[in-house]
Scaffold this motif. Structure first.
Motif, mmCIF file in Angstrom:
data_model
loop_
_atom_site.group_PDB
_atom_site.id
_atom_site.type_symbol
_atom_site.label_atom_id
_atom_site.label_comp_id
_atom_site.label_asym_id
_atom_site.label_seq_id
_atom_site.Cartn_x
_atom_site.Cartn_y
_atom_site.Cartn_z
ATOM 1 N N ASP A 1 -9.797 9.097 -1.827
ATOM 2 C CA ASP A 1 -9.996 7.779 -1.228
ATOM 3 C C ASP A 1 -9.199 7.665 0.067
ATOM 4 N N ILE A 2 -9.501 6.619 0.816
ATOM 5 C CA ILE A 2 -8.749 6.265 2.022
ATOM 6 C C ILE A 2 -8.214 4.856 1.789
ATOM 7 N N VAL A 3 -6.918 4.664 2.002
ATOM 8 C CA VAL A 3 -6.331 3.360 1.701
ATOM 9 C C VAL A 3 -5.495 2.876 2.883
ATOM 10 N N PRO A 4 -6.005 1.927 3.661
ATOM 11 C CA PRO A 4 -5.215 1.287 4.725
ATOM 12 C C PRO A 4 -4.444 0.099 4.150
ATOM 13 N N SER A 5 -3.843 -0.697 5.016
ATOM 14 C CA SER A 5 -3.044 -1.840 4.579
ATOM 15 C C SER A 5 -3.436 -3.078 5.354
ATOM 16 N N TYR A 6 -3.295 -4.241 4.722
ATOM 17 C CA TYR A 6 -3.502 -5.498 5.448
ATOM 18 C C TYR A 6 -2.181 -6.080 5.925
ATOM 19 N N TRP A 7 -1.089 -5.303 5.848
ATOM 20 C CA TRP A 7 0.241 -5.808 6.184
ATOM 21 C C TRP A 7 0.916 -4.980 7.266
ATOM 22 N N HIS A 8 0.940 -3.669 7.077
ATOM 23 C CA HIS A 8 1.573 -2.781 8.048
ATOM 24 C C HIS A 8 0.521 -1.875 8.681
ATOM 25 N N HIS A 9 0.931 -0.988 9.557
ATOM 26 C CA HIS A 9 -0.014 -0.179 10.329
ATOM 27 C C HIS A 9 -0.032 1.289 9.906
ATOM 28 N N TRP A 10 0.431 1.568 8.696
ATOM 29 C CA TRP A 10 0.428 2.942 8.198
ATOM 30 C C TRP A 10 -0.793 3.180 7.313
ATOM 31 N N MET A 11 -1.252 4.424 7.304
ATOM 32 C CA MET A 11 -2.458 4.761 6.568
ATOM 33 C C MET A 11 -2.299 6.131 5.918
ATOM 34 N N GLY A 12 -2.848 6.274 4.719
ATOM 35 C CA GLY A 12 -2.761 7.556 4.037
ATOM 36 C C GLY A 12 -4.051 7.913 3.334
ATOM 37 N N ILE A 13 -4.180 9.176 3.012
ATOM 38 C CA ILE A 13 -5.319 9.674 2.240
ATOM 39 C C ILE A 13 -4.889 9.789 0.786
ATOM 40 N N ASN A 14 -5.813 9.550 -0.096
ATOM 41 C CA ASN A 14 -5.546 9.687 -1.527
ATOM 42 C C ASN A 14 -6.348 10.870 -2.055
ATOM 43 N N GLU A 15 -5.676 11.841 -2.641
ATOM 44 C CA GLU A 15 -6.348 13.011 -3.189
ATOM 45 C C GLU A 15 -6.171 13.050 -4.708
ATOM 46 N N PRO A 16 -7.072 13.702 -5.420
ATOM 47 C CA PRO A 16 -6.906 13.788 -6.873
ATOM 48 C C PRO A 16 -5.773 14.746 -7.243
ATOM 49 N N GLN B 1 -6.004 -6.874 10.034
ATOM 50 C CA GLN B 1 -7.007 -5.856 9.737
ATOM 51 C C GLN B 1 -7.208 -4.944 10.941
ATOM 52 N N ALA B 2 -6.205 -4.917 11.796
ATOM 53 C CA ALA B 2 -6.314 -4.082 12.990
ATOM 54 C C ALA B 2 -6.424 -2.609 12.636
ATOM 55 N N SER B 3 -5.796 -2.215 11.521
ATOM 56 C CA SER B 3 -5.817 -0.792 11.169
ATOM 57 C C SER B 3 -7.034 -0.418 10.338
ATOM 58 N N PRO C 1 6.142 -5.383 10.287
ATOM 59 C CA PRO C 1 7.206 -6.086 9.573
ATOM 60 C C PRO C 1 8.600 -5.793 10.115
ATOM 61 N N GLU C 2 8.768 -4.642 10.743
ATOM 62 C CA GLU C 2 10.063 -4.275 11.331
ATOM 63 C C GLU C 2 10.537 -5.307 12.352
ATOM 64 N N GLN C 3 9.592 -6.066 12.933
ATOM 65 C CA GLN C 3 9.974 -7.069 13.923
ATOM 66 C C GLN C 3 10.863 -8.161 13.322
ATOM 67 N N SER D 1 0.848 -1.200 0.000
ATOM 68 C CA SER D 1 0.000 0.000 0.000
ATOM 69 C C SER D 1 0.885 1.252 0.000
ATOM 70 N N CYS D 2 1.716 1.364 -1.017
ATOM 71 C CA CYS D 2 2.767 2.390 -1.059
ATOM 72 C C CYS D 2 2.197 3.804 -1.049
ATOM 73 N N ALA D 3 2.812 4.660 -0.253
ATOM 74 C CA ALA D 3 2.495 6.081 -0.281
ATOM 75 C C ALA D 3 3.264 6.716 -1.436
ATOM 76 N N MET D 4 2.546 7.521 -2.232
ATOM 77 C CA MET D 4 3.133 8.111 -3.431
ATOM 78 C C MET D 4 2.911 9.614 -3.449
#
Length: 687
Positions: A434-449, A333-335, A161-163, A19-22
């Protein structure tokens, strides 16, 4: 003229670990550059090849520009239409079907993971607003493993994943992060620099295996047998963690009795391994911090869920749960603690369950065929390329021709779109909120046009609003979907006070300053408060027993005798594509790519195949022609093809996995339990 760049924030919404932040850079209204966002604590400003090539996706010459109507389904004769005409035609068909059958059950939705953004759940929200409709339910992806986690742990949580950096033993079991999760690889290198042993278990000598300290080439589908063999060896070596077992688990004695009943030689024969390698792996786990990364591939097997339960048991009996540098990485899916309000605008008297007539997502052809009173007459496909991703392709194609109307929402004329009556062009993540969370890590970002929608493309949310508005004009009260709400309203409703606190923000707009980490524990189950009925890790699960599953991690030995004519068909994910997505990007089209099957030289010799020769792979469902590449990197019992081969599912029928109902509503799909044969292609036109 504006000569400066405007920067915007985005999150890749694909079905992928990262779920890469771009960051998007636009000039004069055109997207000119895409980079990674360094403010993201996991992806750290780096993208995969697909991410760096997004420009060729957004501005691809074959991208759909306008709504299109096909003169006859499958004819290829497309005519441009207006949005008003397309929406009106669709809505009139929905109303007509309702009047014909006195319900909306003739209307079906098939949607999955082409875009994981939360606002794309507006599609389900719209269908829920109609009362009861038919819906593809289940998951072709990960549900067997999720159920295994639920039976053992009570839920699915993953440490950050850092663990991996702190583990002394890392077992990459069926995972290939060098190709599919590149952002996790630095943690592996960091662990290795601290003296960790990295082990890869896989039927294929992958790019990740080549960087590991130990590689074990396992016979596919026998992972549970191997885990139980290791567990049995650990018991014999007195390597169990009695304190953890006594304090934090239930049912170990039953599991131990089962282990004692198994013959080590039978387990080893099943997975095709020598005792020495199992003893070596046992020694690397005993008395140290061990972490297992379970890939999604091997749970797509008839024994998939039980295979993962065996690994879960192996980690629990050695105390490798809930502490630094230990545990199981699978999915979380904690996040995802959103309200999902966008899906909950039900008609009066309906709820999440009663609004859906379920059709098996993985056996969708059968679902279409068996749906009666009323039959399915209209199908909406979104975030999916149904014809290339589902089994039983020939039957599915035939059944689609029987429907009154098929509508596909996509960015390109996919095989599914080409068998539709109406195709609606949709936006990319550079043209929508849009809002895009991740099923792998605990970071979250907003997606804007970053840019205006490409030509006449519209987001899923905007399309649902148009449908709801027109339906209510034709028949007041037909839909309860709030088409008058703004996009900001929908985003606002998804957040809770608790989620804001965990993100350490007061409003979602603060995510426009950069992604945030959801404040969840970095170590899964560190508090040992498991979510099972007993509150402990359950070697013995009453819940599994009630669901007619073995209560403990149980392995079903193969009853199929070895046959030189039969091979298991396995697939691996490419670095440059994701299932059927990204095939048309520039990096894939610089040279013509031949369709390739990898076969072990010993297997090829038995079939009279040489390196570079053409072959037919076939079974009772169909056949495909590919070029043979001989490789010692694949197990002799398999044929390996990249998962993005669009004809592959012609050979695959629905085979259920052993679990999946609890997490997704239906059992998973055992894609990796398909047998095929191979023979030389003798036509003079082979090249």
């Amino acid at each position: 003229m504006d000569t400066f760049y405007k920067m915007s924030r985005h999150v890749c919404p694909r079905n992928c670990y990262s779920s890469c932040a771009m960051l998007g850079y636009t000039r004069n209204g055109k997207l000119v550059k895409v980079t990674g966002d360094k403010k993201h604590g996991y992806t750290s400003g780096k993208l995969c090849p697909k991410g760096y090539n997004y420009l060729s996706h957004v501005y691809h010459p074959e991208r759909l520009k306008y709504p299109m109507i096909q003169s006859k389904r499958g004819s290829g004769e497309w005519n441009r239409t207006t949005w008003d005409e397309a929406i009106d035609r669709i809505c009139r068909k929905i109303v007509e079907l309702y009047d014909r059958y006195e319900s909306n059950l003739a209307l079906a939705l098939n949607k999955y993971s082409g875009n994981f953004g939360l606002l794309h759940n507006s599609v389900e929200g719209f269908f829920n607003s109609l009362g009861q409709t038919s819906r593809a339910v289940g998951s072709p992806c990960w549900s067997s493993g999720l159920d295994a986690s639920i039976y053992d742990f009570g839920g699915y949580k993953t440490s950050e994943p850092e663990q991996l950096s702190y583990a002394k033993t890392i077992i990459l079991w069926g995972s290939n992060p060098v190709w599919t999760s590149i952002h996790s690889v630095p943690y592996l290198y960091k662990a290795k620099s601290r003296g960790a042993t990295i082990i890869t278990i896989d039927p294929v000598y992958t790019a990740t295996a080549k960087k590991s300290d130990i590689y074990v080439q396992i016979k596919p589908g026998t992972d549970g047998a191997m885990a139980l063999a290791i567990a049995k060896t650990i018991v014999e070596k007195n390597g169990i963690d009695n304190h953890f077992i006594d304090q934090n688990t239930v049912g170990f004695e039953v599991f131990l009795t089962y282990l004692h009943s198994l013959e080590i030689d039978e387990l080893l024969k099943e997975c095709g391994l020598e005792k020495e390698i199992v003893e070596k792996l046992a020694e690397t786990i005993i008395g140290t911090n061990a972490m297992v990364w379970i890939g999604f591939g091997f749970q797509r097997n008839k024994n998939g869920g039980q295979n993962i339960r065996a690994i879960n048991a192996l980690m629990a009996m050695t105390g490798n749960v809930g502490k630094k540098g230990s545990g199981i990485l699978y999915a979380q899916q904690a996040s995802l603690e959103f309200t999902n309000k966008i899906m909950k605008y039900y008609q009066n008297g309906y709820n999440e369950v009663s609004s859906v007539r379920p059709l098996h997502m993985n056996d969708f052809a059968k679902g279409l065929m068996e749906a009666k009173e009323p039959p399915i007459k209209m199908l909406w496909v979104s975030c999916r390329n149904l014809l290339t991703q589902n089994p039983d392709q020939k039957l599915l194609e035939k059944l689609l021709h029987n429907l009154d109307l098929v509508v596909t929402v996509d960015q390109f004329l996919t095989p599914t779109a080409n068998l539709s009556d109406i195709v609606l062009p949709t936006t990319t993540n550079f043209e929508e909120w849009d809002i895009v969370p991740s099923y792998w890590h605990h970071w979250m970002g907003i997606n804007e046009p970053a840019i205006e929608p490409y030509y006449e493309s519209k987001s899923d949310l905007e399309i649902m609003r148009l449908l709801a508005k027109r339906l209510n004009e034709l028949r007041p009260g037909f839909s309860t979907f709030p088409y008058e709400k703004s996009i900001e309203d929908f985003i606002e409703e998804e957040f809770t006070t608790d989620l804001y606190q965990k993100l350490k923000i007061e409003n979602w707009r603060e995510l426009l300053d950069g992604p945030k980490r959801v404040q969840f524990p970095k170590i899964a189950w560190e508090d040992k408060n498991f979510e099972t009925p007993s509150g402990k890790f359950e070697f013995y699960s009453e819940k599994a027993l009630k669901n007619a599953k073995p209560p403990i991690a149980h392995y079903t030995f193969s009853t199929i005798e070895e046959d030189d004519d039969q091979f298991l068909l396995l697939t691996n994910h490419s670095q440059f594509t994701l299932n059927s997505q990204f095939h048309n990007l520039d990096l894939n089209n610089r040279e013509k790519k031949e369709l390739i099957v990898y076969i072990h030289p010993s297997s090829a010799a038995k079939k009279g195949l040489k390196n570079g020769s053409w072959a037919i792979i076939y079974n009772q469902h169909g056949e495909i022609k590919l070029k043979c590449i001989l490789s010692y990197e694949v197990h002799p019992s398999i044929l390996l093809i990249q998962a993005d081969h669009y004809l592959l599912n012609r050979l695959i029928s629905f085979i259920p996995t052993d679990m999946g109902e609890v997490s997704s509503g239906n059992v998973g799909m055992a894609f990796n339990s398909t047998f095929v044969q191979i023979s030389e292609y003798k036509s003079s036109n082979a090249n």
